[in-house]
Design a protein around this motif. Structure first.
Motif, PDB file in Angstrom:
ATOM      1  N   ASP A 259      17.544  -3.141  12.478  1.00  0.00           N
ATOM      2  CA  ASP A 259      17.299  -1.964  13.317  1.00  0.00           C
ATOM      3  C   ASP A 259      16.982  -0.704  12.518  1.00  0.00           C
ATOM      4  OD1 ASP A 259      17.690  -3.368  15.706  1.00  0.00           O
ATOM      5  OD2 ASP A 259      19.864  -3.101  15.580  1.00  0.00           O
ATOM      6  N   GLU A 260      16.587  -0.846  11.262  1.00  0.00           N
ATOM      7  CA  GLU A 260      16.209   0.299  10.451  1.00  0.00           C
ATOM      8  C   GLU A 260      14.769   0.154   9.972  1.00  0.00           C
ATOM      9  OE1 GLU A 260      18.799   1.171   7.244  1.00  0.00           O
ATOM     10  OE2 GLU A 260      20.569   1.482   8.511  1.00  0.00           O
ATOM     11  N   LEU A 261      14.087   1.287   9.886  1.00  0.00           N
ATOM     12  CA  LEU A 261      12.722   1.312   9.371  1.00  0.00           C
ATOM     13  C   LEU A 261      12.752   1.172   7.851  1.00  0.00           C
ATOM     14  CD1 LEU A 261       9.683   1.784   9.922  1.00  0.00           C
ATOM     15  CD2 LEU A 261      10.138   4.243   9.746  1.00  0.00           C
ATOM     16  N   VAL A 262      11.995   0.196   7.336  1.00  0.00           N
ATOM     17  CA  VAL A 262      11.975  -0.098   5.906  1.00  0.00           C
ATOM     18  C   VAL A 262      10.532  -0.058   5.413  1.00  0.00           C
ATOM     19  CG1 VAL A 262      12.510  -1.802   4.129  1.00  0.00           C
ATOM     20  CG2 VAL A 262      14.033  -1.544   6.099  1.00  0.00           C
ATOM     21  N   VAL A 263      10.299   0.551   4.258  1.00  0.00           N
ATOM     22  CA  VAL A 263       8.960   0.638   3.666  1.00  0.00           C
ATOM     23  C   VAL A 263       8.998   0.086   2.256  1.00  0.00           C
ATOM     24  CG1 VAL A 263       7.150   2.186   2.858  1.00  0.00           C
ATOM     25  CG2 VAL A 263       8.204   2.573   5.081  1.00  0.00           C
ATOM     26  N   GLU A 264       8.068  -0.840   1.937  1.00  0.00           N
ATOM     27  CA  GLU A 264       7.927  -1.401   0.595  1.00  0.00           C
ATOM     28  C   GLU A 264       6.578  -0.962   0.023  1.00  0.00           C
ATOM     29  OE1 GLU A 264       9.028  -5.726   0.324  1.00  0.00           O
ATOM     30  OE2 GLU A 264       9.080  -5.508   2.512  1.00  0.00           O
ATOM     31  N   ARG A 265       6.573  -0.675  -1.263  1.00  0.00           N
ATOM     32  CA  ARG A 265       5.337  -0.281  -1.938  1.00  0.00           C
ATOM     33  C   ARG A 265       4.720  -1.494  -2.634  1.00  0.00           C
ATOM     34  NH1 ARG A 265       3.414   4.583  -2.990  1.00  0.00           N
ATOM     35  NH2 ARG A 265       5.395   5.477  -2.292  1.00  0.00           N
ATOM     36  N   ILE A 266       3.409  -1.706  -2.413  1.00  0.00           N
ATOM     37  CA  ILE A 266       2.682  -2.795  -3.066  1.00  0.00           C
ATOM     38  C   ILE A 266       1.587  -2.159  -3.917  1.00  0.00           C
ATOM     39  CG2 ILE A 266       1.447  -4.981  -2.749  1.00  0.00           C
ATOM     40  CD1 ILE A 266       2.578  -5.079   0.097  1.00  0.00           C
ATOM     41  N   PRO A 267       1.841  -1.921  -5.213  1.00  0.00           N
ATOM     42  CA  PRO A 267       0.867  -1.224  -6.062  1.00  0.00           C
ATOM     43  C   PRO A 267      -0.327  -2.106  -6.405  1.00  0.00           C
ATOM     44  CG  PRO A 267       2.728  -1.944  -7.369  1.00  0.00           C
ATOM     45  CD  PRO A 267       3.068  -2.269  -5.935  1.00  0.00           C
ATOM     46  N   TYR A 268      -1.454  -1.445  -6.657  1.00  0.00           N
ATOM     47  CA  TYR A 268      -2.612  -2.180  -7.158  1.00  0.00           C
ATOM     48  C   TYR A 268      -2.297  -2.726  -8.554  1.00  0.00           C
ATOM     49  CZ  TYR A 268      -5.704  -0.472  -3.447  1.00  0.00           C
ATOM     50  OH  TYR A 268      -6.289  -0.222  -2.240  1.00  0.00           O
ATOM     51  N   PRO A 269      -2.946  -3.827  -8.938  1.00  0.00           N
ATOM     52  CA  PRO A 269      -2.740  -4.351 -10.297  1.00  0.00           C
ATOM     53  C   PRO A 269      -3.090  -3.300 -11.344  1.00  0.00           C
ATOM     54  CG  PRO A 269      -3.904  -5.958  -8.929  1.00  0.00           C
ATOM     55  CD  PRO A 269      -3.851  -4.680  -8.135  1.00  0.00           C
ATOM     56  N   ALA A 270      -2.317  -3.261 -12.396  1.00  0.00           N
ATOM     57  CA  ALA A 270      -2.557  -2.294 -13.472  1.00  0.00           C
ATOM     58  C   ALA A 270      -3.953  -2.470 -14.052  1.00  0.00           C
ATOM     59  CB  ALA A 270      -1.509  -2.472 -14.573  1.00  0.00           C
ATOM     60  N   GLY A 271      -4.644  -1.356 -14.265  1.00  0.00           N
ATOM     61  CA  GLY A 271      -5.967  -1.384 -14.862  1.00  0.00           C
ATOM     62  C   GLY A 271      -7.096  -1.707 -13.912  1.00  0.00           C
ATOM     63  N   SER A 272      -6.820  -1.759 -12.591  1.00  0.00           N
ATOM     64  CA  SER A 272      -7.864  -2.163 -11.638  1.00  0.00           C
ATOM     65  C   SER A 272      -8.564  -0.983 -10.993  1.00  0.00           C
ATOM     66  CB  SER A 272      -7.273  -3.065 -10.559  1.00  0.00           C
ATOM     67  OG  SER A 272      -6.261  -2.373  -9.834  1.00  0.00           O
ATOM     68  N   THR A 273      -7.852   0.100 -10.705  1.00  0.00           N
ATOM     69  CA  THR A 273      -8.433   1.237 -10.000  1.00  0.00           C
ATOM     70  C   THR A 273      -8.714   2.375 -10.976  1.00  0.00           C
ATOM     71  OG1 THR A 273      -6.234   2.120  -9.503  1.00  0.00           O
ATOM     72  CG2 THR A 273      -7.227   0.628  -7.883  1.00  0.00           C
ATOM     73  N   PRO A 274      -9.530   3.354 -10.570  1.00  0.00           N
ATOM     74  CA  PRO A 274      -9.877   4.451 -11.488  1.00  0.00           C
ATOM     75  C   PRO A 274      -8.655   5.200 -12.021  1.00  0.00           C
ATOM     76  CG  PRO A 274     -11.403   4.399  -9.652  1.00  0.00           C
ATOM     77  CD  PRO A 274     -10.336   3.389  -9.340  1.00  0.00           C
ATOM     78  N   LEU A 306      -8.120  -8.252  -1.418  1.00  0.00           N
ATOM     79  CA  LEU A 306      -7.320  -9.048  -0.493  1.00  0.00           C
ATOM     80  C   LEU A 306      -5.867  -8.649  -0.685  1.00  0.00           C
ATOM     81  CD1 LEU A 306      -8.688 -12.719  -0.723  1.00  0.00           C
ATOM     82  CD2 LEU A 306      -9.086 -11.036   1.064  1.00  0.00           C
ATOM     83  N   LEU A 307      -5.197  -8.349   0.421  1.00  0.00           N
ATOM     84  CA  LEU A 307      -3.773  -8.041   0.369  1.00  0.00           C
ATOM     85  C   LEU A 307      -3.027  -9.086   1.180  1.00  0.00           C
ATOM     86  CD1 LEU A 307      -1.308  -6.318  -0.272  1.00  0.00           C
ATOM     87  CD2 LEU A 307      -1.881  -4.896   1.724  1.00  0.00           C
ATOM     88  N   ASP A 308      -2.213  -9.880   0.502  1.00  0.00           N
ATOM     89  CA  ASP A 308      -1.356 -10.870   1.155  1.00  0.00           C
ATOM     90  C   ASP A 308      -0.019 -10.188   1.427  1.00  0.00           C
ATOM     91  OD1 ASP A 308       0.414 -12.932   1.831  1.00  0.00           O
ATOM     92  OD2 ASP A 308      -0.499 -14.362   0.453  1.00  0.00           O
ATOM     93  N   THR A 309       0.205  -9.820   2.685  1.00  0.00           N
ATOM     94  CA  THR A 309       1.424  -9.070   3.001  1.00  0.00           C
ATOM     95  C   THR A 309       2.665  -9.958   2.954  1.00  0.00           C
ATOM     96  OG1 THR A 309       1.082  -9.404   5.398  1.00  0.00           O
ATOM     97  CG2 THR A 309       0.196  -7.402   4.408  1.00  0.00           C
ATOM     98  N   ARG A 310       2.477 -11.266   3.017  1.00  0.00           N
ATOM     99  CA  ARG A 310       3.629 -12.164   2.898  1.00  0.00           C
ATOM    100  C   ARG A 310       4.073 -12.257   1.437  1.00  0.00           C
ATOM    101  NH1 ARG A 310       2.430 -16.977   6.350  1.00  0.00           N
ATOM    102  NH2 ARG A 310       3.263 -15.634   8.001  1.00  0.00           N
ATOM    103  N   ALA A 311       3.105 -12.365   0.528  1.00  0.00           N
ATOM    104  CA  ALA A 311       3.415 -12.447  -0.904  1.00  0.00           C
ATOM    105  C   ALA A 311       3.536 -11.081  -1.561  1.00  0.00           C
ATOM    106  CB  ALA A 311       2.343 -13.262  -1.623  1.00  0.00           C
ATOM    107  N   ARG A 312       3.189 -10.008  -0.822  1.00  0.00           N
ATOM    108  CA  ARG A 312       3.191  -8.649  -1.371  1.00  0.00           C
ATOM    109  C   ARG A 312       2.330  -8.587  -2.627  1.00  0.00           C
ATOM    110  NH1 ARG A 312       6.775  -9.796   2.786  1.00  0.00           N
ATOM    111  NH2 ARG A 312       8.223  -8.058   3.169  1.00  0.00           N
ATOM    112  N   ALA A 313       1.091  -9.065  -2.528  1.00  0.00           N
ATOM    113  CA  ALA A 313       0.241  -9.158  -3.712  1.00  0.00           C
ATOM    114  C   ALA A 313      -1.219  -8.864  -3.369  1.00  0.00           C
ATOM    115  CB  ALA A 313       0.347 -10.554  -4.325  1.00  0.00           C
ATOM    116  N   TRP A 314      -1.896  -8.168  -4.295  1.00  0.00           N
ATOM    117  CA  TRP A 314      -3.321  -7.885  -4.191  1.00  0.00           C
ATOM    118  C   TRP A 314      -4.116  -8.893  -5.018  1.00  0.00           C
ATOM    119  CZ3 TRP A 314      -5.218  -4.001  -1.148  1.00  0.00           C
ATOM    120  CH2 TRP A 314      -4.376  -2.948  -0.813  1.00  0.00           C
ATOM    121  N   THR A 315      -5.342  -9.191  -4.547  1.00  0.00           N
ATOM    122  CA  THR A 315      -6.314  -9.959  -5.326  1.00  0.00           C
ATOM    123  C   THR A 315      -7.649  -9.237  -5.250  1.00  0.00           C
ATOM    124  OG1 THR A 315      -5.227 -12.062  -4.819  1.00  0.00           O
ATOM    125  CG2 THR A 315      -7.495 -12.170  -5.599  1.00  0.00           C
ATOM    126  N   LEU A 316      -8.310  -9.069  -6.383  1.00  0.00           N
ATOM    127  CA  LEU A 316      -9.631  -8.446  -6.422  1.00  0.00           C
ATOM    128  C   LEU A 316     -10.677  -9.521  -6.661  1.00  0.00           C
ATOM    129  CD1 LEU A 316     -11.393  -5.902  -6.441  1.00  0.00           C
ATOM    130  CD2 LEU A 316     -10.992  -5.756  -8.920  1.00  0.00           C
TER     131      LEU A 316
END
Length: 421
Positions: A259-274, A306-316
């Motif tokens: 019953d509480e609002l929870v937020v998780e951060r899923i960062p982009y892979p290091a070295g991928s974005t500007p 691609l963001l897999d919200t189940r695995a909490r992972a990005w793929t480029l």
């Protein structure tokens, strides 16, 4: 391999302006009529039922369109019948949750109820049909950003008006009864923003650019105490796992636990974005087959996120050609659908980004005229609008991107939503 275009056939004219050329049979017979919900909505144990709605044996899928003048029409994909639902003011943008269409107009946000919807109960589904109707206008100033969930008879729908900065949370259960009811309306500063529903809560943006923060609020608008930085917040979508909000450094995934609002951060892979020395732009919009855990977004010209919200992972993934839009089918083959800048629909391998099937350039004229088509991924088929060409395409992505059916429209299908899903 390139699939040939649909063989040309003589198109007659239906009373309301749509006709179909078909290269295969319709997707199913007319669904058997079920029970009608009583005044308490008890049919189907309340699983998406509302008073007067008919429960069906299978989804009553359709394409609901709004033309540039505001005329709303609904194409039933089972019997190919067309009904004109009425009209709204001339729209500039349209969002949908699979039942309602939210049309941005000069006066605010006009809401259309297509009258068909699916209730996702996790391991099974309930399907309903009711009378379609125009529900009225949520007043607001400027461009409207709409955030929906995967349930059209419960929870909330978020709206942010850029002109005034107003943050509005609509009662979706009230919408299902034909009522426009605001749970809250908060004053804000003019500019872009979002109101993202998460269970009985909402995330509301504050600030701009690098200083953007997501603030947790109850359905009454009170702060929960949750505050999360989300620089350059842009793009949101609800998956089977939770609500996604795009940030320049990754994404936030919001859920409700105990019953509480929870937020998780899923960062982009290091070295991928500007910001970390890479060349892949952050995703600013997300799309997928509704309810699935994986979503897709463009990484600028560098490829596809691609963001897999189940695995909490990005793929480029690399883009095989310049793309206009991309959506994750998220099926057993992990396919993606993409619209190329030359008007082709591409079926991409979700592991490599390589093209496994493609159509001919179906919407080259629309793209040349600056009219961006809508590409929709479904469990069985894909749908593509062709505004300038005056057509709607049904594509079998699993069968070499074959054109299964083509529907000619009397006017321009400027905005299209698949409804009943």
């Amino acid at each position: 391999m390139r699939s040939p275009l649909l063989t040309t056939c003589l198109l007659g004219t239906l009373a309301l302006g749509l006709t179909a050329c078909s290269t295969d049979t319709s997707p199913g017979d007319d669904p058997a009529a079920g029970t009608t919900a009583d005044e308490t909505g008890a049919s189907g144990e309340g699983h998406g039922a509302v008073a007067g709605a008919e429960e069906l044996a299978e989804p009553r899928l359709g394409l609901t369109t709004i033309d540039p003048s505001g005329t709303v029409a609904h194409l039933d994909l089972l019997d190919e019948g067309v009904v004109e639902l009425g009209s709204v003011d001339a729209p500039t943008a349209v969002e949908t949750d699979g039942r309602y269409l939210f049309a941005e107009t000069a006066g605010g946000l006009e809401v259309v109820d297509s009258g068909v919807w699916t209730w996702d109960h996790g391991d099974h589904f309930h399907y309903y049909r009711a009378d379609p109707r125009l529900l009225g206008t949520v007043e607001g100033d400027g461009a409207a950003t709409v955030a929906t969930t995967n349930l059209s008879t419960s929870g909330s729908t978020g709206v942010h008006f850029a002109g005034s900065g107003d943050a509005v949370l609509l009662d979706t259960e009230a919408l299902s009864r034909g009522e426009l009811r605001e749970r809250f309306r908060l004053d804000g500063e003019p500019g872009t923003g979002m109101v993202v529903p998460v269970g009985s809560y909402a995330l509301v943006t504050e600030g701009r650019g690098e200083a953007t923060t997501l603030v947790g609020r109850t359905a009454d608008g009170d702060e929960t105490g949750l505050r999360e930085a989300c620089p350059d917040a842009s793009g949101t979508i609800t998956t089977r796992v939770g609500a996604v909000v795009g940030c320049s450094d990754g994404a936030l995934l919001a859920t409700v636990a105990d019953d509480e609002l929870v937020v998780e951060r899923i960062p982009y892979p290091a070295g991928s974005t500007p910001s970390s020395g890479g060349t892949a732009a952050p995703a600013t919009a997300f799309d997928n087959r509704e309810g699935r855990p994986t979503v897709a977004g463009l990484a600028g010209s560098a490829g596809v996120w691609l963001l897999d919200t189940r695995a909490r992972a990005w793929t480029l993934l690399p883009a095989p050609t310049p793309l206009v839009t991309v959506t994750a089918v998220d099926d057993a083959d992990q396919r993606l659908l993409a619209l190329a800048r030359d008007g082709r629909v591409l079926v991409l391998d979700g592991a490599t980004g390589q093209v496994v099937a493609e159509t001919a350039p179906l919407v080259a004229d629309s793209l040349a005229a600056g009219r961006t088509p809508t590409l929709i991924a479904d469990q069985q088929r894909a749908y593509l609008s062709a505004p300038v060409e005056g057509r709607l395409y049904e594509i079998d992505a699993a069968d070499g991107a074959r054109i299964a059916r083509s529907f000619e429209t009397a006017g321009e299908p400027a905005f299209v939503a698949e409804t009943g899903r």
